[in-house]
Design an enzyme around this catalytic site. Structure first.
Site, PDB file in Angstrom:
ATOM      1  N   TYR A  54       0.816  -1.221   0.000  1.00  0.00           N
ATOM      2  CA  TYR A  54       0.000   0.000   0.000  1.00  0.00           C
ATOM      3  C   TYR A  54       0.849   1.269   0.000  1.00  0.00           C
ATOM      4  CZ  TYR A  54      -4.111  -2.782  -0.134  1.00  0.00           C
ATOM      5  OH  TYR A  54      -5.076  -3.650  -0.570  1.00  0.00           O
ATOM      6  N   ASN A  89     -12.888   3.339  -5.100  1.00  0.00           N
ATOM      7  CA  ASN A  89     -11.461   3.638  -5.193  1.00  0.00           C
ATOM      8  C   ASN A  89     -10.915   4.170  -3.882  1.00  0.00           C
ATOM      9  OD1 ASN A  89     -11.839   2.916  -7.796  1.00  0.00           O
ATOM     10  ND2 ASN A  89     -11.764   4.978  -8.647  1.00  0.00           N
ATOM     11  N   HIS A 106     -14.282   1.374  -0.008  1.00  0.00           N
ATOM     12  CA  HIS A 106     -13.171   0.450   0.277  1.00  0.00           C
ATOM     13  C   HIS A 106     -11.989   1.114   0.979  1.00  0.00           C
ATOM     14  CE1 HIS A 106     -14.834  -2.377  -3.064  1.00  0.00           C
ATOM     15  NE2 HIS A 106     -15.480  -2.489  -1.926  1.00  0.00           N
TER      16      HIS A 106
END
Ligand code: OAD
Length: 234
Positions: A54, A89, A106
């Protein structure tokens, strides 16, 4: 009467900003295994890998710029103030284009969350999360991303919003991931459903009902926004 417009976006709306989509040829999930980076088990087994994954996504997202579709959606929200954007997104390109009150189903890449409390988030400055940093509540910090199998906390709110739509615009999502994909079911029967995607998503029972504009978002969205403003406001 002013129309209530709901815009529901997926990875395709950011594709022309250089952020890859997840499925299809060379999609993110071709290059990485969901089980390694996007499940609670992945976080328990190899949290450093999740953080690195991430961190890369955050670096890419912050370097990307909104495209014509993000700007057109912000324009739509300005013209029809009741417009609500719901996105799958985690990037912040809608906000950087000028949209506000975006519902992120999300998660958000610019935030981290407490490992023990899904909604205890903090803003992260820059792209890099350092593994081991802790939330003020004492728990480890992890990316604020809803992993597969986890509760989607803003889904009930998104359903309530969708249930009031006169027009539901669906942009750049394959409609493969649930519960997000089931948002269409919450649109009232009178609502117009307009899908903008160069490919045909999994429309199921909406195949005949939805109007499919087979264009990339940067072309289809500005054209549709212009048409909506011309039709309802001029
Ligand atoms: P997908 O990768 O599943 O689908 C992307 C969609 O965008 C496809 O239907 C493409 O045809 C379309 N597309 C590609 N280029 C486009 C363009 N220029 N303009 C418009 N559409 C375009 O992405 P999502 O449906 O968003 O979740 O995926 C849903 C979720 O799966 C994501 O939020 C993510 C992922 O796993 C998590 O990580 C939790």
């Amino acid at each position: 009467m002013t129309k209530k417009i709901v815009v529901f976006t997926g990875a395709g709306v950011s594709a022309e900003s250089g952020l890859g989509t997840f499925r299809g040829s060379d999609g993110m999930w071709d290059r990485y295994r969901i089980e390694d980076v996007c499940t609670h088990e992945a976080w328990l087994n190899n949290p450093q890998l999740c953080v690195e994954f991430y961190n890369m996504r955050r670096r890419e997202a912050l370097a990307a710029q909104p495209n014509a579709a993000h700007y057109a959606i912000a324009r739509l929200q300005e013209a029809f103030p009741d417009t609500q954007v719901i996105t799958q997104n985690i990037d912040n390109l809608h906000e950087r284009a000028g949209s506000h009150n975006v519902i992120h189903l999300h998660g958000e890449i610019t935030k981290l969350r407490s490992e023990t409390n899904q909604l205890a988030t903090i803003d992260l400055d820059g792209w890099e999360q350092h593994y081991g940093d802790r939330h003020p509540d004492g728990s480890l910090l992890r990316p604020y991303v809803v992993f597969f199998g986890e509760d989607v906390p803003y889904f009930p709110l998104a359903c309530e919003v969708a249930s009031q739509a006169d027009i539901l615009i669906v942009v750049g999502t394959s409609l493969n991931v649930y519960p997000a994909a089931s948002l269409l079911h919450y649109a009232p029967t009178h609502a117009k459903i307009i899908v903008i995607d160069p490919n045909k998503p999994e429309l199921g029972i909406y195949t005949d009902r939805a109007f499919h504009l087979q264009y990339p978002a940067s072309i289809g969205v500005p054209e549709l926004v212009k048409k909506l403003i011309d039709t309802y406001l001029l």
